[in-house]
Design a protein around this motif. Structure first.
Motif, PDB file in Angstrom:
ATOM      1  N   GLY A  39       0.783  -1.232   0.000  1.00  0.00           N
ATOM      2  CA  GLY A  39       0.000   0.000   0.000  1.00  0.00           C
ATOM      3  C   GLY A  39       0.815   1.283   0.000  1.00  0.00           C
ATOM      4  O   GLY A  39       0.247   2.368   0.131  1.00  0.00           O
ATOM      5  N   ILE A 122     -11.132  -5.613  -2.223  1.00  0.00           N
ATOM      6  CA  ILE A 122     -10.182  -5.168  -1.196  1.00  0.00           C
ATOM      7  C   ILE A 122     -10.892  -4.783   0.092  1.00  0.00           C
ATOM      8  O   ILE A 122     -10.350  -4.926   1.186  1.00  0.00           O
ATOM      9  N   GLY A 126      -9.901  -6.477   3.675  1.00  0.00           N
ATOM     10  CA  GLY A 126      -9.658  -5.700   4.891  1.00  0.00           C
ATOM     11  C   GLY A 126     -10.607  -6.058   6.017  1.00  0.00           C
ATOM     12  O   GLY A 126     -10.178  -6.278   7.167  1.00  0.00           O
ATOM     13  N   PRO A 168      -3.212  -0.535  -7.442  1.00  0.00           N
ATOM     14  CA  PRO A 168      -3.483  -0.340  -6.014  1.00  0.00           C
ATOM     15  C   PRO A 168      -4.003  -1.592  -5.330  1.00  0.00           C
ATOM     16  O   PRO A 168      -4.924  -2.239  -5.807  1.00  0.00           O
ATOM     17  N   GLY A 169      -3.377  -1.944  -4.212  1.00  0.00           N
ATOM     18  CA  GLY A 169      -3.820  -3.110  -3.455  1.00  0.00           C
ATOM     19  C   GLY A 169      -3.155  -4.416  -3.832  1.00  0.00           C
ATOM     20  O   GLY A 169      -3.440  -5.451  -3.217  1.00  0.00           O
ATOM     21  N   THR A 170      -2.241  -4.395  -4.812  1.00  0.00           N
ATOM     22  CA  THR A 170      -1.597  -5.638  -5.242  1.00  0.00           C
ATOM     23  C   THR A 170      -0.917  -6.357  -4.076  1.00  0.00           C
ATOM     24  O   THR A 170      -1.083  -7.561  -3.879  1.00  0.00           O
ATOM     25  N   SER A 172      -1.498  -6.124  -0.883  1.00  0.00           N
ATOM     26  CA  SER A 172      -2.485  -6.629   0.077  1.00  0.00           C
ATOM     27  C   SER A 172      -3.118  -7.924  -0.423  1.00  0.00           C
ATOM     28  O   SER A 172      -3.301  -8.881   0.338  1.00  0.00           O
ATOM     29  N   PHE A 173      -3.470  -7.954  -1.717  1.00  0.00           N
ATOM     30  CA  PHE A 173      -4.060  -9.165  -2.295  1.00  0.00           C
ATOM     31  C   PHE A 173      -3.077 -10.334  -2.248  1.00  0.00           C
ATOM     32  O   PHE A 173      -3.457 -11.473  -1.965  1.00  0.00           O
ATOM     33  N   SER A 253      -5.203  -1.823   3.675  1.00  0.00           N
ATOM     34  CA  SER A 253      -6.242  -2.383   2.806  1.00  0.00           C
ATOM     35  C   SER A 253      -7.462  -1.465   2.785  1.00  0.00           C
ATOM     36  O   SER A 253      -8.010  -1.153   1.721  1.00  0.00           O
ATOM     37  N   VAL A 256      -6.674   1.844   0.937  1.00  0.00           N
ATOM     38  CA  VAL A 256      -6.732   1.671  -0.521  1.00  0.00           C
ATOM     39  C   VAL A 256      -8.186   1.699  -0.984  1.00  0.00           C
ATOM     40  O   VAL A 256      -8.532   2.354  -1.978  1.00  0.00           O
ATOM     41  N   ALA A 257      -9.059   1.001  -0.240  1.00  0.00           N
ATOM     42  CA  ALA A 257     -10.480   0.961  -0.601  1.00  0.00           C
ATOM     43  C   ALA A 257     -11.107   2.357  -0.538  1.00  0.00           C
ATOM     44  O   ALA A 257     -11.851   2.758  -1.437  1.00  0.00           O
TER      45      ALA A 257
END
Length: 266
Positions: A39, A122, A126, A168-170, A172-173, A253, A256-257
């Protein structure tokens, strides 16, 4: 000295030392956060754009800088035994292929549709992580089998593709995927995710460079900041463990959302 100043110029307009210092601090913080839970782009990319750098150049320069930080973070996790090479040897090629296809198809897909899908995904990651008390706390990795390897290949390809054209969020995923598929704790999931993230970053970086979308003068300074930040963040994560990583992972997470939600409506 004049050559150095010219390298830092945007359309022949010199950048002040204040702006350079601002970018340095922002990128150092971004890399520290990113090395722990992903993030970091939420901090660094807006900083580039805020300083008047065109968005496409900001993406390329940010990718150049963040790749440097991710390299340091990946190496530190590897050196501390938090990277599973017997797994990653299967996944890295799929991350590379996915990222390359993602960059080449970025202009052919309605990104608004993708944004809505990713936003809900995402948010799920989270919120699920927030209420799942045991998720990622213990390392329950039991080894590999055909099913887990195939799931990992699919994860690597899909998120490589996603990172190549949106991004964005790669991180976290990837962390969430490694925890759910392989039973890693947050530290080992972060270490393995960094290697795949590095693969897709390098792929995208090469394509940005080929198309001249990087300000290398600024990039060298911000890359230095990200190297320092990544080193500090990774060492902190390894020292403090999941008690530090999990809350930061959940926070990033959800951030980002929220950022994506704001972008959709405003």
């Amino acid at each position: 000295m004049n050559y150095f100043i010219n390298l830092l110029s945007l359309n022949h307009t010199k950048i002040s030392l204040t702006v350079i210092l601002f970018l340095f601090v922002a990128c150092l913080l971004a890399a520290a956060v990113d090395s722990i839970a992903g993030g970091g782009g939420l901090i660094s990319l807006p900083a580039f754009i805020l300083c008047g750098i065109p968005s496409h150049i900001a993406l390329g320069t940010n990718k150049f800088s963040s790749t440097s930080g991710t390299t340091v973070s990946s190496f530190t996790y590897y050196k501390n035994g938090k990277v599973t090479l017997k797994l990653l040897k299967y996944l890295i090629p799929f991350s590379f292929i996915g990222a390359a296809l993602g960059v080449y198809t970025v202009l052919k897909i309605d990104q608004n549709i993708i944004k809505v899908i990713v936003l809900f995904l995402i948010l799920f990651v989270g919120i699920y992580s927030l209420f799942s008390k045991k998720l990622g706390i213990e390392d329950n990795f039991k080894g590999l089998n055909k099913k887990s390897i195939l799931c990992g290949m699919l994860l690597a390809f899909c998120l490589g593709f996603y990172d190549g054209f949106f991004g964005p969020g790669t991180g976290s995923f990837l962390i969430f995927g490694f925890i759910k598929i392989y039973g890693f704790d947050y530290i080992n999931a972060s270490g393995n995710s960094k290697i795949l993230n590095l693969t897709s970053n390098i792929t995208a970086l090469i394509l940005f460079a080929i198309h001249g979308q990087i300000y290398f003068g600024i990039g060298i300074i911000t890359a230095t900041a990200m190297i320092i930040g990544a080193n500090l963040g990774t060492r902190l994560a390894l020292k403090k463990g999941t008690k530090l990583v999990k809350p930061i992972f959940i926070s990033m997470s959800l951030c980002v959302a929220l950022k994506m939600l704001y972008g959709l409506f405003f």
